[in-house]
Write an enzyme that holds these catalytic residues in place. Structure first.
Site, PDB file in Angstrom:
ATOM      1  CD  GLU A  27     -10.351  44.572 105.558  1.00  0.00           C
ATOM      2  OE1 GLU A  27     -11.514  44.896 105.268  1.00  0.00           O
ATOM      3  OE2 GLU A  27     -10.077  43.709 106.389  1.00  0.00           O
ATOM      4  CB  THR A  67     -17.059  47.491 101.974  1.00  0.00           C
ATOM      5  OG1 THR A  67     -16.111  46.502 101.641  1.00  0.00           O
ATOM      6  CG2 THR A  67     -18.423  47.106 101.494  1.00  0.00           C
ATOM      7  CB  THR A  90     -15.782  39.612 101.623  1.00  0.00           C
ATOM      8  OG1 THR A  90     -16.078  38.873 102.731  1.00  0.00           O
ATOM      9  CG2 THR A  90     -16.400  40.988 101.762  1.00  0.00           C
TER      10      THR A  90
END
Lengths: 404, 404
Positions: free
Chosen positions: B277, B154, B191
């Site tokens: 991230e 993702t 996640t």
């Protein structure tokens, strides 16, 4: 987020018998105020609520000892240095700082409290404080609260003060409070200081009950970054000059005064959130339908502390799935298929799935003050937590040395 | 943080009997791969570890049901849509997605597992998946792992795959794993998805024990932002084609295989952290001297999840007071005056106070990989948590819609 000028006239900041002052003593750079003093000639009864962090700053350790005496004439506070993780020297310095004020004010050492906020792990520059204390005492004034509020700021962008007045036990009574805090704000009062004074008459036990309840409903319901500090404290003094009839927890007057104190503490707590480091949004997270109050608080905190929820609000993009994720990982009793979520008055989620209202919500997401209401449909208990979004500026502020 | 090209040759990615594929089916924009398939003609025994989030995505609900059968021939995975918070329709879609694969592959419906990752709260576009499944099956190849790893990404910036080989029970055995995850990573596997296959012979119970232990030592010891997801799962298949002697938890072979699996999972877990991230640092937080292992883990996690610690590392400024604050608020048994902290090999804190080594540390703070060792001096238990710093880019990535 800048707050408009507070609607408090300085003449309104008088509480009988109390004086305050704030001056620069050279701990912070650029001649910024960094030393504050609060004083009452008539000794007050005192109550306090302290950080639960197991690493306690030196002033906290000294305070927990001194507060046992139950009486207080003055509080001396510095910003720019937390006097935390400073070992035995730190404790000696904290005592010394309070005693310097006691000497100048002519009060007993044990009647002076001390607080510090700022950088952790560096010894406090006692020479600067020693030189400044006489000037600080000279500056004491019944209207010195704004200066004192300024002198306890670290990364705060505006001084925080509030006042409440009302009739208690047949007499007009006032409460004034100052506070600091902008980051490292979490449930259980992290990195915040608040000092509240009143001229009301009451005994020490009643004052402690009042303060504990007010703190639980205000400072313990806000969160900026989930971090808890070594230095947090809320101190409250009552010098009794209002001459009202004294009261106990079971008296109806108690409720009146609790209401005043709750409002004052909530005003200060909201100011802290609005000044949250880098904040662009003020978020009110309401959870209802919790099986227990503790569940409602936990669920609201989990949403308020989720980095993904916070960054979504910063981006003004209602990613409601992130709210569901935060609820699910909060550890509280829930059924995903029962959850309802409203943004302001707009229904966004019903029975755990999207209503399609997300598009209408776009405009509301641009507001500064945002209200999220979550109904867990598991019971009838509710709770509110106030928080901010998480912006690039938060990261920038905290990626550099600051607070001096 | 970009990782150098992985040192795994595609010819090394063969595990007897297993094939993999990854293609674009149109869920993600820009013709990016978003549909993956893993297949073994010889049905495998299966083990799984699932998210603890109470809001569970549809594929998780379907999987928990199907895994009871204990046998698996294929796993179909899409990215770009999490099929979470999608109600009854979501569950139907998840079953349907697996059944479409079963039909094309000619296996029993119950032998096909399904996984999804991406945006929460939107129905999955089943038409796109239905059209793509035959092409996906046609693309299956013994060396298709890289494509499959790409198709489950993702916000990941690189595909994550790893291999281990060794002799187990007299035969050469291989394990291959692919994983995805870059944000919303927390203890208890938030996640992230990981799929691990081996040709080793073992029974289902032994496989479950092996996988649970490996996950606890790897995926459950990493954290990027403390958020936990609705979709996490680790599935492991063993098809037995290596022909080794089967083994149980008490056999010495068990230890050998556990070591291989631990290494493989740790490699994948570290890749996830390195791809955190916006991350610019890879932080290894080691806590020793804990009274219990649980204390050591809690203390390390509290430091790893502190926004103030993370932003300090992003700013390359060792604000060790923030580490002390995080330790103190972790809830574990400690005495601030006993704590030692090392940065790499540099002593920074001894007995809770600064050594003055902070200045020497400045150079070390510029490294990408940073090791912090904390000794609580309360006992002899230790733990390691891996995490990242928190950068402006993290905020930017998460303040916008992504994952498609």
């Amino acid at each position: 987020m800048k707050l408009p000028v507070l609607g408090v006239e300085s003449s309104g900041l008088l509480v009988q018998g109390f004086k305050a002052a704030g001056i620069p003593c050279g701990i912070k750079k650029g001649n910024k105020k960094d030393l504050a003093l609060i004083y009452t000639e008539t000794p007050a009864v005192i109550a306090g609520v302290f950080t639960k962090n197991k690493v306690k700053a030196a002033p906290i350790i000294v305070e927990i000892e001194r507060i046992k005496g139950g009486e207080c004439s003055a509080i001396i506070i510095n910003s720019g240095n937390a006097n935390a993780c400073t070992g035995k020297r730190g404790i000696k310095d904290a005592r010394n700082m309070a005693n310097l004020a006691a000497k100048v004010l002519g009060t007993k050492n044990d009647n002076v409290m001390v607080a510090s906020t700022g950088v952790v792990g560096e010894p406090i520059p006692m020479d600067k404080i020693e030189r400044a204390v006489p000037h600080l005492a000279k500056g004491l004034s019944p209207v010195g609260w704004f200066e004192a509020a300024e002198a306890i700021m670290t990364t705060d962008t505006f001084p925080k003060l509030a006042m409440e007045e009302g009739r208690v036990g047949g007499r007009p009574v006032r409460i004034v409070g100052i506070a600091k805090g902008a980051g490292m704000i979490s449930p259980d009062m992290a990195t915040m200081l608040a000092f509240v004074v009143t001229d009301a008459v009451m005994d020490r036990r009643t004052l402690q009950v009042l303060l504990r309840r007010a703190v639980n409903r205000s400072f313990n319901r806000i969160t900026v970054d989930g971090d808890e500090s070594t230095n947090d404290m809320v101190l409250m003094l009552a010098n009794g000059l209002a001459g009202n009839k004294s009261f106990k927890t079971q008296d109806s007057i108690f409720k009146t005064f609790q209401g005043m104190l709750d409002r004052l503490c909530l005003k200060l707590a909201h100011m802290i959130v609005k000044d949250g480091e880098g904040a662009t949004k003020f978020l009110e997270i309401r959870v209802k339908g919790g099986r227990t109050e503790s569940d409602a608080i936990k669920a609201a905190r989990s949403v308020a502390n989720s980095l993904l929820v916070k960054t979504a609000f910063f981006g003004e993009d209602l990613n409601w799935g992130r709210i569901m994720v935060a609820l699910g990982s909060s550890g509280v009793d829930l059924d995903a298929n029962k959850v309802n979520i409203n943004l302001g008055k707009l229904p966004i989620v019903r029975g755990g799935v999207a209503t399609g209202g997300e598009k209408v919500a776009k405009r509301y997401m641009k507001e500064r003050d945002i209200e999220v209401t979550i109904d867990l449909k598991m019971g009838d208990k509710s709770a509110v937590i106030w928080t901010t979004d998480l912006s690039c500026d938060y990261v920038k502020i905290n990626a550099n040395k600051y607070s001096r």
